[in-house]
Design a protein around this motif. Sequence first.
Motif, mmCIF file in Angstrom:
data_model
loop_
_atom_site.group_PDB
_atom_site.id
_atom_site.type_symbol
_atom_site.label_atom_id
_atom_site.label_comp_id
_atom_site.label_asym_id
_atom_site.label_seq_id
_atom_site.Cartn_x
_atom_site.Cartn_y
_atom_site.Cartn_z
ATOM 1 N N ILE A 1 0.904 -1.264 -0.104
ATOM 2 C CA ILE A 1 -0.016 0.052 0.189
ATOM 3 C C ILE A 1 1.064 1.224 -0.115
ATOM 4 C CG2 ILE A 1 -1.876 -1.194 1.205
ATOM 5 C CD1 ILE A 1 -1.371 0.365 3.760
ATOM 6 N N GLY A 2 0.247 2.315 -0.221
ATOM 7 C CA GLY A 2 1.036 3.798 -0.342
ATOM 8 C C GLY A 2 1.937 3.725 -1.294
ATOM 9 N N ASP A 3 3.221 4.194 -0.961
ATOM 10 C CA ASP A 3 4.289 4.555 -1.781
ATOM 11 C C ASP A 3 5.051 3.035 -2.083
ATOM 12 O OD1 ASP A 3 3.737 7.109 -1.738
ATOM 13 O OD2 ASP A 3 5.645 7.991 -1.163
ATOM 14 N N ALA A 4 4.930 2.228 -1.385
ATOM 15 C CA ALA A 4 5.459 0.911 -1.398
ATOM 16 C C ALA A 4 4.782 0.353 -2.770
ATOM 17 C CB ALA A 4 5.236 -0.049 -0.303
ATOM 18 N N ALA A 5 3.605 0.727 -3.025
ATOM 19 C CA ALA A 5 2.942 0.391 -4.383
ATOM 20 C C ALA A 5 3.174 1.125 -5.353
ATOM 21 C CB ALA A 5 1.337 0.106 -4.113
ATOM 22 N N VAL A 6 2.777 2.502 -5.205
ATOM 23 C CA VAL A 6 2.975 3.588 -6.142
ATOM 24 C C VAL A 6 3.699 4.820 -5.626
ATOM 25 C CG1 VAL A 6 1.803 4.958 -7.966
ATOM 26 C CG2 VAL A 6 0.881 2.629 -7.352
ATOM 27 N N GLY A 7 4.955 5.131 -6.145
ATOM 28 C CA GLY A 7 5.632 6.207 -5.721
ATOM 29 C C GLY A 7 5.630 7.285 -6.584
ATOM 30 N N MET A 8 4.615 8.299 -6.667
ATOM 31 C CA MET A 8 4.249 9.376 -7.490
ATOM 32 C C MET A 8 5.402 10.567 -7.555
ATOM 33 S SD MET A 8 1.141 9.258 -9.239
ATOM 34 C CE MET A 8 0.592 11.118 -9.269
ATOM 35 N N GLN B 1 -5.540 2.301 0.506
ATOM 36 C CA GLN B 1 -5.654 1.606 1.813
ATOM 37 C C GLN B 1 -7.059 1.449 2.189
ATOM 38 O OE1 GLN B 1 -6.502 2.522 5.029
ATOM 39 N NE2 GLN B 1 -7.165 4.564 4.186
ATOM 40 N N ASN B 2 -7.724 2.570 1.925
ATOM 41 C CA ASN B 2 -9.057 2.547 2.378
ATOM 42 C C ASN B 2 -9.989 1.427 1.621
ATOM 43 O OD1 ASN B 2 -11.502 3.806 3.682
ATOM 44 N ND2 ASN B 2 -12.183 4.414 1.770
ATOM 45 N N ARG B 3 -9.509 1.125 0.284
ATOM 46 C CA ARG B 3 -10.357 0.041 -0.198
ATOM 47 C C ARG B 3 -9.905 -1.288 0.241
ATOM 48 N NH1 ARG B 3 -10.236 3.823 -4.603
ATOM 49 N NH2 ARG B 3 -7.940 3.498 -5.186
ATOM 50 N N LEU B 4 -8.591 -1.284 0.549
ATOM 51 C CA LEU B 4 -8.223 -2.584 1.035
ATOM 52 C C LEU B 4 -8.802 -3.013 2.393
ATOM 53 C CD1 LEU B 4 -6.417 -5.215 0.672
ATOM 54 C CD2 LEU B 4 -4.283 -3.848 1.673
#
Length: 389
Positions: A285-292, A307-310
Amino acid sequence: MTSFDIVVVGAGPVGLAFAASLAASDLKVALIDRQSMADLAQPAFDGREIALTHASIKILRELGAWDAIPCSEKSPLFGARVLNGSNPFALSFDAPAGCWKPLGVLVPNHWIRNALFSVVRTRAHARLFAGCNVVAAQSNPREATVTLSDGRQLKARLLVAADSRLSALRDLLHVAAEINRLGCSMLICRVRHEVNHHRIATEWFDHRQTIAMLPLAEGMSSLLVTLPANEVSRLLVMDDAAFLAEMTRRCCGRLGKMSLASSRHAYSLVTTWAHRFWTSRAALIGDAAVGMHPVTAHGFNIGLGGQNRLAQGIVTAWCKQSDIADPTLLRRYEIRHRLTAAPLYHATNMLVKLYTDERPLAQAARHVGLRVSQNLPFVRRGISAFLRR
Ligand SMILES: Cc1cc2nc3c(=O)[nH]c(=O)nc-3n(C[C@H](O)[C@H](O)[C@H](O)COP(=O)(O)OP(=O)(O)OC[C@H]3O[C@@H](n4cnc5c(N)ncnc54)[C@H](O)[C@@H]3O)c2cc1C
């Protein structure tokens, strides 16, 4: 070995929000972070002012974190201007006439962390392991285990990586990621200035530098300058007077006379995209999945929504007494998170490429792009509406 339902590695804003989102269940959660308990409880100012969308504010409000942030730390944003080089033309994004709703609200990152930490501390379901790194991790279809730097071992039904864009847990789980080191850094500080900002942000793609000015309290802005990494290192160690003189020159006096209102902070720019957002009994989740790239100010907004969806999927599974790490659940999270994040991630990367390209053709293309966007009201209205979600 201590058993938990869910072990989360990383108590940054997204890991904390995820732990808080699970409070609706009686799932036993462990939250691990390498920072000390004191630093997690009272995070220091880190320069980041997060532009929150209304969708993010809604999630923070539901978690009980929004009201824990003092009103004085919330700066509404009513418009944005995009400038190209020395051209005086500006592409404008504004709230529609008569609309009282701001495009978004700027909140210092350390206040978001502080508020979410207080929420998690008041919930009995989560146990914090501060000052610990994860040195080993394994997951298989039956269970996941982690070993902490102090030798303790934790077992879980689901392991969650929330340990930032260069996630060590992602590597330990053998999940590959696209990692782009951009070779430049962003320097951030708060400045007091004499010119009124009218609560309008400026993004200025200038020759060999990008400058953003984010409006905070009256007479104060956050100044963000993107430059080659060695230039940022030089600016970081300059004395205040020389630094302000150089920043005034770089800003072409747009903010008038300036004085420093905070410490200076630097971030080397790296974008990341994990090839998978889940594996056996584990999720990212967060930047570990997508670091914009921070230029479009959406990394945290995307991570918070994800994270809310998960968490919703997990709480639903828990209510039905089914498996909280069922592959179908984790796959559904991945598909929905990918669909939300991919357009923004790729559009942001393309924007950065076009606006940092110094070739004359690229300069002309971005000028035409700004002009065309300004003359297509549906494009501007669409982007403004997206920001006001
Ligand atoms: C300059 C800048 C400006 C930004 N502005 C915006 C904005 O306006 N809007 C927006 O939406 N987003 C913005 N972002 C992005 C936003 O800051 C991130 O998306 C957000 O912080 C991600 O949260 P996270 O919890 O996933 O990761 P992080 O905030 O990086 O937190 C990760 C946590 O994991 C811990 N950790 C790391 N490694 C380990 C380990 N091995 N073991 C244990 N713990 C570990 C860290 O100590 C930390 O507490 C900006 C980013 C930058 C750099």
